[in-house]
Design a protein around this motif. Structure first.
Motif, short mmCIF file in Angstrom:
data_model
loop_
_atom_site.label_atom_id
_atom_site.label_comp_id
_atom_site.label_asym_id
_atom_site.label_seq_id
_atom_site.Cartn_x
_atom_site.Cartn_y
_atom_site.Cartn_z
N ALA A 1 4.89 -8.10 -10.00
CA ALA A 1 5.42 -7.01 -9.18
C ALA A 1 6.24 -6.03 -10.01
N ARG A 2 7.04 -6.58 -10.94
CA ARG A 2 7.84 -5.70 -11.80
C ARG A 2 6.95 -4.94 -12.77
N TRP A 3 5.96 -5.62 -13.35
CA TRP A 3 5.05 -4.94 -14.27
C TRP A 3 4.38 -3.75 -13.58
N LEU A 4 3.91 -3.98 -12.36
CA LEU A 4 3.23 -2.92 -11.62
C LEU A 4 4.20 -1.80 -11.23
N PHE A 5 5.38 -2.18 -10.78
CA PHE A 5 6.39 -1.21 -10.35
C PHE A 5 6.73 -0.25 -11.49
N ASP A 6 6.80 -0.78 -12.69
CA ASP A 6 7.17 0.05 -13.85
C ASP A 6 6.07 1.02 -14.25
N LYS A 7 4.85 0.82 -13.76
CA LYS A 7 3.74 1.66 -14.18
C LYS A 7 3.26 2.65 -13.12
N THR A 8 3.57 2.42 -11.87
CA THR A 8 3.01 3.26 -10.81
C THR A 8 3.80 4.55 -10.61
N LEU A 9 3.11 5.50 -9.97
CA LEU A 9 3.71 6.75 -9.53
C LEU A 9 3.49 6.91 -8.04
N ILE A 10 4.38 7.65 -7.38
CA ILE A 10 4.09 8.06 -6.01
C ILE A 10 2.78 8.83 -6.04
N GLY A 11 1.88 8.51 -5.12
CA GLY A 11 0.59 9.18 -5.09
C GLY A 11 -0.53 8.42 -5.78
N ASP A 12 -0.23 7.26 -6.36
CA ASP A 12 -1.30 6.43 -6.93
C ASP A 12 -2.12 5.82 -5.79
N PRO A 13 -3.45 5.78 -5.93
CA PRO A 13 -4.30 5.22 -4.87
C PRO A 13 -4.34 3.70 -4.88
N VAL A 14 -4.36 3.12 -3.68
CA VAL A 14 -4.47 1.68 -3.50
C VAL A 14 -5.58 1.42 -2.48
N THR A 15 -6.61 0.71 -2.88
CA THR A 15 -7.71 0.37 -1.98
C THR A 15 -7.60 -1.10 -1.60
N VAL A 16 -7.56 -1.37 -0.30
CA VAL A 16 -7.54 -2.75 0.21
C VAL A 16 -8.82 -2.97 1.00
N GLN A 17 -9.52 -4.07 0.73
CA GLN A 17 -10.79 -4.30 1.41
C GLN A 17 -10.96 -5.76 1.83
N ASN A 18 -11.84 -5.90 2.83
CA ASN A 18 -12.28 -7.21 3.32
C ASN A 18 -11.22 -8.00 4.09
N THR A 19 -10.23 -7.32 4.66
CA THR A 19 -9.22 -8.03 5.46
C THR A 19 -9.64 -8.18 6.92
N GLY A 20 -10.61 -7.36 7.35
CA GLY A 20 -11.03 -7.43 8.75
C GLY A 20 -10.22 -6.57 9.68
N ASP A 21 -9.19 -5.91 9.17
CA ASP A 21 -8.36 -5.02 10.00
C ASP A 21 -8.40 -3.63 9.39
N LYS A 22 -8.83 -2.63 10.19
CA LYS A 22 -9.00 -1.27 9.65
C LYS A 22 -7.70 -0.47 9.72
N LEU A 23 -7.43 0.27 8.69
CA LEU A 23 -6.27 1.15 8.63
C LEU A 23 -6.38 2.24 9.68
N ASP A 24 -5.30 2.48 10.42
CA ASP A 24 -5.25 3.56 11.41
C ASP A 24 -4.93 4.87 10.70
N TYR A 25 -5.72 5.92 10.99
CA TYR A 25 -5.48 7.22 10.36
C TYR A 25 -4.10 7.74 10.78
N GLY A 26 -3.34 8.18 9.81
CA GLY A 26 -1.99 8.66 10.08
C GLY A 26 -0.93 7.60 9.86
N ASN A 27 -1.35 6.34 9.66
CA ASN A 27 -0.39 5.28 9.36
C ASN A 27 -0.18 5.25 7.85
N GLY A 28 0.57 6.23 7.38
CA GLY A 28 0.74 6.45 5.95
C GLY A 28 0.06 7.75 5.57
#
Length: 411
Positions: free
Chosen positions: A360-387
């Motif tokens: 978590a710290r390694w990732l935190f030190d490298k990311t920027l606001i606006g970096d894309p994150v793709t989550v797949q295969n959870t079975g629950d779809k993201l609601d548009y506007g929730n973020g």
């Protein structure tokens, strides 16, 4: 469309049409602009005071001469028949010049800053025919007093910041803008990209936010110049824009995170190369993580998650490190030492992406606001506007949310 002069696309949406940006060459930035004259002007308000003969050149200028109570967001509308515009100048009552630029389609002169309240202005337009003979038209008008009711606005972009390739330009409105008023607002939302990339604005259903994005992620190193030219703009319901907002920011390297519930792993890709793979635990069956294309919205090295106000006895309060927000509803990437044994094996979180403290710290030190994150295969779809979710729909679907026409070949 090559952007050689300022254009209004979506008036945020402040900023086509100010909401639309068109493709340009490699030398000039793309500007999103609108092609219509200011909403404050009507054909009956045309001022035309011709001073020198020039063939059949006819010049129409708005606001009309003698017009009062003009919004301070006013543009100088120009229509020329039989010739071309050479110059447009605008001066205040003391003779001071007002800086500005023509929209790309030449329909109006856009002041670089809001005009002053209760001040007289004079605009002069010079046009010439094919032989070079010039004609001049002028108009004088007075702006309105400060309005009583205003619409609040916000811009999720800050000067001199560097953002990820999926950073949308996000404009926010309080109260939300009704559908009938969105086109006029969008014409005053201006976005320039350098190097040029096409883009458009798209409104959320509530009208409280408008997003601007390109068909694809921004090119690394892109410079974003944004102006929400809203001060004094009529925004419906007797309300006027409270203030202009602007920012110039940069897009950094291409850094993407891909989370797969099937493997319980996150793969980190930078500039097209996989640089790390980490074990994760996602939301358990009763509180699943959302699958979709998300964006890092906020980062906190330490924070407190407290759900007791909303969940009562079923809620919890926990100190959290290296938290990166993905949704408004509270899904984060964060350190979770208590779930280390489950990471890579089973899901035990309340919807977040759990990681070991070191990862978590390694990732935190490298990311920027606006970096894309793709989550797949959870079975629950993201609601548009929730973020910040403009990337979770196709470009065609996203463009449907524009209040102004979007060229079918844009992107």
């Amino acid at each position: 469309m090559v952007s050689r002069r300022l254009i209004a696309v979506m008036a945020v949406t402040v900023l086509a049409p100010l909401g639309l940006a068109a493709c340009g060459d490699d030398k000039q930035p793309v500007t999103s602009n609108g092609d219509a004259p200011p909403a404050s002007s009507t054909p009956s308000e045309v001022a035309q005071q011709e001073q020198a003969p020039a063939g059949d050149v006819q010049i129409s200028v708005t606001p009309a001469t003698g017009k009062t109570d003009v919004p301070i967001s006013a543009e100088i509308g120009v229509k020329v028949d039989g010739g071309t515009v050479k110059t447009v100048t605008l001066k205040d009552a003391k003779g001071g010049a007002v800086a500005g630029e023509m929209r790309e389609d030449g329909s109006s002169f856009v002041p670089a800053k809001p005009l002053k309240n209760k001040v007289g202005y004079e605009a002069t337009v010079v046009a010439s025919d094919a032989a070079g003979a010039e004609k001049t038209a002028t108009t004088k008008f007075t702006t309105m007093a400060k309005p009583g009711k205003k619409t609040g606005s916000g811009l999720y972009l800050f000067d001199d910041h560097t953002y990820g390739v999926a950073m949308p330009v996000v404009a926010e409105f309080t109260p939300g803008i009704k559908k009938a008023d969105r086109a006029a607002v969008q014409k005053r939302l201006f976005v320039k990209t350098d190097p040029p990339q096409p883009g458009t604005w798209s409104w959320t259903s509530s009208g409280t936010q408008a997003y601007y994005r390109a068909p694809e992620h921004w090119k690394p190193g892109t410079k974003l110049t944004v102006r929400l030219g809203l001060a004094g703009l009529p925004m419906g319901g007797g309300r006027y824009g409270g203030q202009d907002r602007s920012a110039t920011a940069k897009i950094g390297r291409d850094f993407q995170m891909k989370v797969d519930d099937k493997t319980k792993k996150m793969t980190v890709i930078q500039d097209g190369k996989t640089i790390k793979t980490m074990l994760v635990s996602l939301g358990k069956k009763s509180t699943p993580s959302s699958s979709g294309n998300l964006v890092v919205m906020e980062k906190k090295a330490s924070t407190v998650f407290d759900t007791t106000d909303t969940d009562g006895a079923a809620g919890y309060r926990a100190n959290i490190e290296y938290a990166q927000r993905l949704t408004w509803s509270g899904q984060y990437i964060h350190s979770a030492p208590w779930s280390a044994g489950a990471q890579g094996r089973r899901n035990v979180s309340h919807g977040c992406v759990n990681m070991s403290p070191a990862n978590a710290r390694w990732l935190f030190d490298k990311t920027l606001i606006g970096d894309p994150v793709t989550v797949q295969n959870t079975g629950d779809k993201l609601d548009y506007g929730n973020g910040w979710t403009p990337w979770d729909v196709s470009w065609k679907e996203f463009a449907k949310g524009s209040a102004l026409p979007v060229p079918t070949d844009l992107g």
